[in-house]
Scaffold this active site. Structure first.
Site, PDB file in Angstrom:
ATOM      1  N   LYS A 263      40.216 -35.249 -71.630  1.00 38.73           N
ATOM      2  CA  LYS A 263      39.076 -35.533 -71.593  1.00 38.73           C
ATOM      3  C   LYS A 263      38.987 -36.152 -73.167  1.00 38.73           C
ATOM      4  O   LYS A 263      39.066 -35.326 -74.037  1.00 38.73           O
ATOM      5  CB  LYS A 263      38.075 -34.554 -71.655  1.00 38.73           C
ATOM      6  CG  LYS A 263      36.576 -34.980 -71.854  1.00 38.73           C
ATOM      7  CD  LYS A 263      35.452 -33.960 -71.564  1.00 38.73           C
ATOM      8  CE  LYS A 263      34.013 -34.429 -71.487  1.00 38.73           C
ATOM      9  NZ  LYS A 263      33.682 -35.516 -72.688  1.00 38.73           N
ATOM     10  N   ARG A 283      28.147 -46.807 -71.609  1.00 40.01           N
ATOM     11  CA  ARG A 283      27.486 -45.837 -70.729  1.00 40.01           C
ATOM     12  C   ARG A 283      25.988 -45.990 -70.407  1.00 40.01           C
ATOM     13  O   ARG A 283      25.412 -45.374 -69.608  1.00 40.01           O
ATOM     14  CB  ARG A 283      27.783 -44.330 -70.764  1.00 40.01           C
ATOM     15  CG  ARG A 283      27.426 -43.766 -72.119  1.00 40.01           C
ATOM     16  CD  ARG A 283      28.115 -42.286 -72.142  1.00 40.01           C
ATOM     17  NE  ARG A 283      27.152 -41.429 -71.437  1.00 40.01           N
ATOM     18  CZ  ARG A 283      27.581 -40.175 -71.085  1.00 40.01           C
ATOM     19  NH1 ARG A 283      28.904 -39.777 -71.554  1.00 40.01           N
ATOM     20  NH2 ARG A 283      27.054 -39.450 -70.537  1.00 40.01           N
TER      21      ARG A 283
END
Ligand code: AMP
Length: 591
Positions: A263, A283
């Protein structure tokens, strides 16, 4: 319903009602009423205007009207001097209200400019004038914009002036969210909330609320079948659930094997490649192509096919070491981009593939998507696939997690490898689970919260905010529920910056989609997201997050909340959700 168009004066009446309501359900009723009065061929324009936009958010159509120019427009429309408008602005504190008063006062001067009586402007006319304002470019464009705006104002009703001015300033802020619009669309055009998930799905893959509205208004739910994935139109991103204990991953995810990917602590990006044209979306679905000329080159040089939509995370690197998100954010600038591309180079780690040569990959399983991704991209030093292992062995996952942390990452993302491990646009579900290291507290993660209010500061902080009232997002109800007052962790820089950032979201009453028992000194429309850490979640008699779900009349609160950062890359509906908080609370209890 008129088949031609709806008058903007009627729209403005509804805007006023929306602005005043403090209840989300009432908001939906008002929207339904308005939708029923609007012909289907204008519904897309209405939806954009409701959100203070001219077109889909991701298109970022800029009107290019500064405050001074709008002020001039008001003066010109009503034959007032700039000083007179300035004075009205000072008196009302809002240029929208100033324009309304100017409109009332200036009616006499009007005829000089419009050479006639005010006629009722239609919604379509208002929308197309704003488009013309946005499209005016080059020499003489400022005058052109000014004239169109003055024309709009002088033909509008007094109340219409208030909202036209606010739209011109990109400060409409009715508090209506995309999800509220989707609810109202389902009710109005399909007669039931049951169709809401299907409408939301199409919104998630198209990110265009106007398009969805028009399809459903014109052809009902079946109209939505025509809307598919398209290059250049960002897809709302799939998100991960969180867990406290690694051992629960298997239980939550089901299936035999799963992948654990590193991650990365960087910026998520969705990359659309159409031949030599490469576009990058954040995003929040903002286009960030200009900020990442290096990423564009990596993709142009190393992706072997013409059309593709891919996702990855860009991470800052220095001397071969991965750096933090904060470091990468220093690239967020309007000027000197090239200089900062050299100063803060990035590696791009690709992890998903959503579209290839005319075919949507959203419904394909994660292993199939990844396999194809690896076929179409040539890895280089700066363009990598996310590192991962595929296993069913928890010890191996644990080892990989340690390794990932040691390489400077945040933890791991576990991804289901089942046949039904599709890409769920816009959803936070158990197909992806994030697991981060719990360094400092009983909380398994920091929280992303939306600022909905502020309390006045005392002592050294008088004149600035003493604490921010922060809320989690209740996805089921599309409302923001308070979780804590954050009064520590701010640097002097934060104390200077935050009020500036928050100023534009100030509102004089509780916003309709905020649920709060606390009355702060100042309310804000939910918009700004901040990252907060804390010791643990506790039951609270004053906060409303998850009210009544654990105990009657009790919500959840964070003990010892501490401000960490601004998260401008996240939108308010990407804040930590109430369901996630419930999970975290239950996991905490188990320890
Ligand atoms: P969070 O922002 O804490 O909700 O975590 C989800 C985010 O992790 C995604 O939106 C990505 O920006 C980021 N991320 C980092 N590495 C990966 C990966 N390998 N796969 C998917 N997302 C990742």
């Amino acid at each position: 319903m008129s088949s031609e168009s709806i008058l903007f004066s009627e729209v403005a009446e509804h805007f006023e009602k929306l602005e005043k309501t403090q209840s989300r359900l009432e908001m939906i009723d008002i929207l339904e009423e308005l939708f029923n009065d609007t012909p289907p061929n204008s519904i897309d324009k209405l939806c954009y205007l409701l959100l203070g936009e001219i077109d889909a958010d991701f298109k970022h159509i800029k009107l290019g009207l500064g405050e001074k120019l709008v002020q001039k427009g008001v003066a010109k429309a009503f034959s007032l001097s700039n000083e007179e408008v300035e004075k009205l602005f000072r008196e009302t504190g809002d240029l929208g209200e100033a324009a309304e008063v100017a409109s009332e006062k200036g009616s006499k001067g009007l005829k000089a400019f419009t050479k006639g009586e005010r006629k009722g402007l239609s919604l379509k006319e208002v929308h197309s004038s704003f488009l013309k304002i946005a499209n005016a470019e080059g020499s003489g464009s400022q005058d052109k914009k000014l004239n169109i705006l003055a024309g709009l104002l002088s033909n509008s009703t007094n109340k219409g002036c208030r909202y036209i001015t606010r739209i011109a300033l990109s400060k409409l802020r009715l508090g209506v969210g995309d999800m509220t619009i989707l609810d109202a669309l389902a009710e109005t055009y399909t007669g039931s909330k049951d169709n809401r998930p299907q409408i939301e799905h199409i919104y998630n893959i198209s990110s265009d609320v106007g398009l969805v509205a028009k399809k459903v208004a014109e052809d009902g739910v079946s109209g939505l079948d025509d809307v598919g994935v398209e290059i250049g139109r960002p897809i709302r991103m799939m998100l991960a659930q969180r867990l406290k204990k690694l051992s629960e991953i298997k239980e939550k995810m089901g299936g035999d094997e799963f992948a654990a990917e590193e991650k990365y602590d960087g910026e998520r990006m969705q990359i659309h490649k159409d031949g030599e044209n490469v576009r990058v979306f954040s995003r929040r679905l903002e286009e960030i192509t200009k900020q990442y000329p290096d990423v564009v080159e990596y993709i142009k040089d190393n992706v072997d096919i013409d059309e593709a939509i891919m996702e990855g995370e860009a991470v800052a690197v220095q001397d071969g070491e991965l750096q933090s998100f904060q470091k990468l954010m220093r690239r967020k600038r309007k000027y000197d981009i090239e200089e900062f591309v050299d100063k803060i180079p990035v590696k791009l780690f690709l992890f998903d593939l959503l579209y290839v040569e005319g075919e949507s990959y959203l419904k394909k399983s994660y292993p199939k998507r990844r396999e194809k991704l690896e076929q179409i991209v040539d890895e280089t030093d700066n363009l990598k696939f996310s590192r991962r292992i595929v296993t069913d062995n928890l010890d191996k996952i644990d080892e990989f997690f340690e390794e990932s942390i040691n390489r400077g990452n945040e933890g791991i993302l576990a991804k289901s490898c089942d046949e039904d491990s599709v890409y769920r646009a816009g959803a936070r579900e158990w197909l992806w689970i994030k697991w981060k290291k719990d360094y400092t507290s009983k909380l398994s993660d920091t929280l992303d919260l939306t600022v909905v209010g502020a309390l006045a500061g005392k002592g050294r902080r008088s004149g600035t905010y003493g604490a921010l009232l922060c809320a989690a997002y209740n996805h089921e109800k599309d409302v923001f529920e308070t979780l804590c007052k954050v009064g520590t962790g701010f640097t002097d820089e934060d104390l200077e910056l935050l009020p500036k950032k928050l100023e534009e979201f100030e509102i004089d009453h509780k916003p309709a989609r905020v649920v709060s028992e606390i009355e702060p000194t100042q309310w804000f429309q939910p918009n700004l997201v901040v990252e907060v850490e804390g010791a643990e979640l506790t039951k609270s008699p004053v906060h409303t997050a998850g009210l009544d779900r654990i105990e009657e009349d009790k919500g959840l609160a964070i003990r010892f909340p501490r401000y960490l950062n601004l998260r401008e890359d996240k939108s308010p509906d990407e804040s930590t959700t109430v369901s996630e908080l419930m999970e975290m609370y239950e996991n905490q209890e188990k320890i």
